[in-house]
Design an enzyme around this catalytic site. Structure first.
Site, PDB file in Angstrom:
ATOM      1  N   HIS A   1       0.851  -1.184   0.000  1.00 16.84           N
ATOM      2  CA  HIS A   1       0.000   0.000   0.000  1.00 16.84           C
ATOM      3  C   HIS A   1       0.890   1.238   0.000  1.00 16.84           C
ATOM      4  O   HIS A   1       1.852   1.315   0.761  1.00 16.84           O
ATOM      5  CB  HIS A   1      -0.909   0.024   1.243  1.00 16.84           C
ATOM      6  CG  HIS A   1      -1.730   1.270   1.308  1.00 16.84           C
ATOM      7  ND1 HIS A   1      -2.893   1.430   0.592  1.00 16.84           N
ATOM      8  CD2 HIS A   1      -1.537   2.445   1.962  1.00 16.84           C
ATOM      9  CE1 HIS A   1      -3.382   2.634   0.810  1.00 16.84           C
ATOM     10  NE2 HIS A   1      -2.588   3.272   1.638  1.00 16.84           N
TER      11      HIS A   1
ATOM     12  N   ASP B   1     -15.774   1.660   6.998  1.00 18.00           N
ATOM     13  CA  ASP B   1     -14.769   2.646   6.603  1.00 18.00           C
ATOM     14  C   ASP B   1     -15.308   3.520   5.478  1.00 18.00           C
ATOM     15  O   ASP B   1     -15.105   4.731   5.471  1.00 18.00           O
ATOM     16  CB  ASP B   1     -13.470   1.964   6.167  1.00 18.00           C
ATOM     17  CG  ASP B   1     -12.518   2.979   5.554  1.00 18.00           C
ATOM     18  OD1 ASP B   1     -12.071   3.869   6.302  1.00 18.00           O
ATOM     19  OD2 ASP B   1     -12.258   2.927   4.337  1.00 18.00           O
TER      20      ASP B   1
ATOM     21  N   ARG C   1     -15.922  11.808   7.255  1.00 13.62           N
ATOM     22  CA  ARG C   1     -14.697  12.543   7.624  1.00 13.62           C
ATOM     23  C   ARG C   1     -14.383  13.612   6.589  1.00 13.62           C
ATOM     24  O   ARG C   1     -13.951  14.714   6.914  1.00 13.62           O
ATOM     25  CB  ARG C   1     -13.515  11.570   7.752  1.00 13.62           C
ATOM     26  CG  ARG C   1     -13.553  10.758   9.031  1.00 13.62           C
ATOM     27  CD  ARG C   1     -12.546   9.615   8.989  1.00 13.62           C
ATOM     28  NE  ARG C   1     -11.203  10.062   8.750  1.00 13.62           N
ATOM     29  CZ  ARG C   1     -10.275   9.347   8.079  1.00 13.62           C
ATOM     30  NH1 ARG C   1     -10.560   8.146   7.622  1.00 13.62           N
ATOM     31  NH2 ARG C   1      -9.079   9.820   7.895  1.00 13.62           N
TER      32      ARG C   1
ATOM     33  N   SER D   1      -8.242   3.395   8.881  1.00  9.84           N
ATOM     34  CA  SER D   1      -8.975   3.336   7.613  1.00  9.84           C
ATOM     35  C   SER D   1      -8.189   2.497   6.590  1.00  9.84           C
ATOM     36  O   SER D   1      -8.722   1.576   5.968  1.00  9.84           O
ATOM     37  CB  SER D   1      -9.182   4.767   7.114  1.00  9.84           C
ATOM     38  OG  SER D   1      -9.518   4.809   5.762  1.00  9.84           O
TER      39      SER D   1
ATOM     40  N   LYS E   1      -9.039  -1.896   5.435  1.00  8.93           N
ATOM     41  CA  LYS E   1      -9.241  -2.377   4.057  1.00  8.93           C
ATOM     42  C   LYS E   1      -8.172  -3.389   3.674  1.00  8.93           C
ATOM     43  O   LYS E   1      -8.451  -4.402   3.034  1.00  8.93           O
ATOM     44  CB  LYS E   1      -9.223  -1.197   3.078  1.00  8.93           C
ATOM     45  CG  LYS E   1     -10.469  -0.325   3.201  1.00  8.93           C
ATOM     46  CD  LYS E   1     -10.414   0.886   2.314  1.00  8.93           C
ATOM     47  CE  LYS E   1      -9.410   1.898   2.765  1.00  8.93           C
ATOM     48  NZ  LYS E   1      -9.788   3.281   2.814  1.00  8.93           N
TER      49      LYS E   1
HETATM   50  N1  URA Z   1      -6.552   6.738   2.635  1.00  9.40           N
HETATM   51  C1  URA Z   1      -7.457   5.966   3.258  1.00  9.40           C
HETATM   52  O1  URA Z   1      -7.767   4.856   2.840  1.00  9.40           O
HETATM   53  N2  URA Z   1      -8.012   6.445   4.388  1.00  9.40           N
HETATM   54  C2  URA Z   1      -7.705   7.643   4.902  1.00  9.40           C
HETATM   55  O2  URA Z   1      -8.237   8.001   5.926  1.00  9.40           O
HETATM   56  C3  URA Z   1      -6.773   8.440   4.232  1.00  9.40           C
HETATM   57  C4  URA Z   1      -6.199   7.967   3.091  1.00  9.40           C
END
Ligand code: URA
Length: 449
Positions: free
Chosen positions: A86, A165, A172, A187, A191
């Site tokens: 990631h 999320d 958010r 967050s 995932k």
């Molecule tokens: N990327 C994400 O997946 N979540 C966040 O809160 C910020 C960037």
């Protein structure tokens, strides 16, 4: 049972700086996901958590609650350790498109669920979709099949993955509570952990084009991400990498696909290749196909030099319904911008700094990205940089070339670009691409062997 807590009490507790228990966080997230807690109460909780930061155990609890709000994919039908990467995002960051075929060609399964570009940063899904026919919206069943048959899979987030999320992130976004490290880390990790991975490599960017620009903040994010990964029993390694200039030379979806084709054919920009081999080598090592990181990096280089990674990439493109004929060398480009413009340097010097955030916003202006989620991207749009930090520049030389179907924006994009870099009289020392590495044992400076 469902109403064992009351939202006002929990919001007040966080507002007053107290720690919430795992059960309390679970309850809040479950209620919100099921529509039993209104947006205004979740917004108040988010603001309380933003101002009185979640601690380590609250962050873990939030990650867990969001992770189990949906399906945690079981990939036991695929043998071997499954490893993903990631990146916190940047400008010209196209490494995912290289890592999937390289790492899969080395025998490590790569389940990749990626995102779209927003604001100044690009997104893997937009780059993939610039290949005609490439399908990123596939079911979880197809996700599992492609991974089992081809060793890698690249898709977008499905409705089953961490739905809490998705809902909370949208909130958010409109309540100014995005930039909180515990929220960002939970967050991202909810995932990633839902993908069915065994290990994870993180590329956490710092610098002018990064999501978190100051090195200290990026470091804290890297440590928080690694902490969560390890607490969930996944081997997690993060690199802190420089985003003070775009990665490689191209920014824009199809231009970036062309650049990764160059890399897979054994050419391509050195910074992009070096970072990709480090990340791929780490994935191969964590996937237990190499005994050391150095051996992993060597295997990554060989996968490219032998053509195995290119072969795997073509296989993956076809598996996703993409038209691989457009990737052949000499093929007619499927996306030709109607307008091209060089921006020329006004003076002599050495390229010494770039406002990479601004460069990302210029690419959006040309059509390559989105300002709002609903915007449509133009695969042909973007730019090619001819000069990077440390390069000698002569007055009248092209600094970059714009590609766009929006001729009317070129002049102002050119002016913005001329204000977005600095020239120096002396050649600056080249930026260090990888500053530090963070793993379960802590943080240390990164030294390549
Ligand atoms: N990327 C994400 O997946 N979540 C966040 O809160 C910020 C960037």
């Amino acid at each position: 049972m469902m109403n064992q807590y009351d939202a006002v009490t929990l919001i007040r507790k966080k507002r007053d700086g107290h720690e919430l228990t795992i059960e309390e966080i679970n309850w809040l997230i479950r209620q919100y996901t099921h529509g039993d807690l209104p947006d205004y109460q979740m917004s108040a909780f988010l603001m309380a958590g933003f101002l009185n930061r979640l601690n380590e155990s609250e962050t873990s609890a939030l990650t867990q609650a969001m992770l189990y709000s949906g399906e945690v994919v079981n990939l036991d039908h695929v043998s071997g350790k499954k490893v993903d990467k990631h990146s916190t995002g940047g400008v010209g960051d196209k490494t995912s498109l290289l890592l999937a075929p390289i790492v899969a060609a080395c025998g490590v399964p790569v389940p990749m669920i990626s995102g779209r570009g927003l604001g100044h940063t690009g997104g893997t899904l937009d780059k993939l979709e610039s290949i005609p026919g490439f399908q990123v919206n596939v079911s979880l069943e197809r996700y599992k099949d492609i991974l089992a048959c081809y060793g890698a899979v690249l898709i977008g987030q499905t409705k089953e993955i961490a739905p809490a999320d998705k809902k909370i992130y949208a909130l958010r976004d409109v309540t100014s509570t995005v930039e909180s490290i515990p929220f960002v880390a939970s967050s991202i990790m909810s995932k990633k952990l839902a993908e069915g991975i065994d290990a994870l490599v993180l590329d956490v960017k710092f610098g002018s084009g990064a999501f978190l620009k100051p090195f200290d903040e990026a470091t804290e994010l890297a440590q928080t991400l690694v902490g969560i990964g390890e607490r969930f029993g996944k081997k997690t390694i993060a690199y802190l990498t420089d985003m003070n200039q775009p990665l490689g030379r191209t920014v824009g979806n199809w231009l970036e696909v062309e650049e990764i084709m160059e890399c897979l054919r054994g050419d391509g920009p050195q910074d992009l290749l070096d970072l990709s081999h480090l990340l791929a080598g780490t994935m191969i090592w964590l996937g237990e196909k190499a005994d050391t990181l150095e051996e992993g990096i060597q295997m990554s280089r060989e996968a490219v030099s032998t053509g195995k990674a290119l072969e795997k990439w073509i296989e993956l493109v076809k598996a996703h319904g993409g038209d691989a004929s457009v990737l052949e060398s000499g093929a007619v480009s499927p996306h030709k911008a109607s307008f091209q413009m060089d921006v020329l340097s006004i003076s002599d010097g050495f390229m010494s700094a770039m406002d990479t955030f601004e460069l990302g916003m210029i690419s959006v202006m040309l059509g390559a990205g989105r300002q709002k989620k609903e915007d449509v991207v133009d695969p042909a749009a973007g730019f090619r940089l001819h000069k990077k930090i440390g390069d000698n520049v002569k007055a009248g030389e092209p600094l970059l070339t714009f590609y766009t179907n929006r001729k009317s924006v070129c002049e102002s994009a050119g002016t913005r670009f001329l204000n977005a870099f600095e020239l120096a009289d002396q050649r600056p020392s080249p930026p260090i691409m990888v500053a530090s590495v963070v793993d379960a044992s802590g943080i240390r400076p990164y030294r390549s062997k």
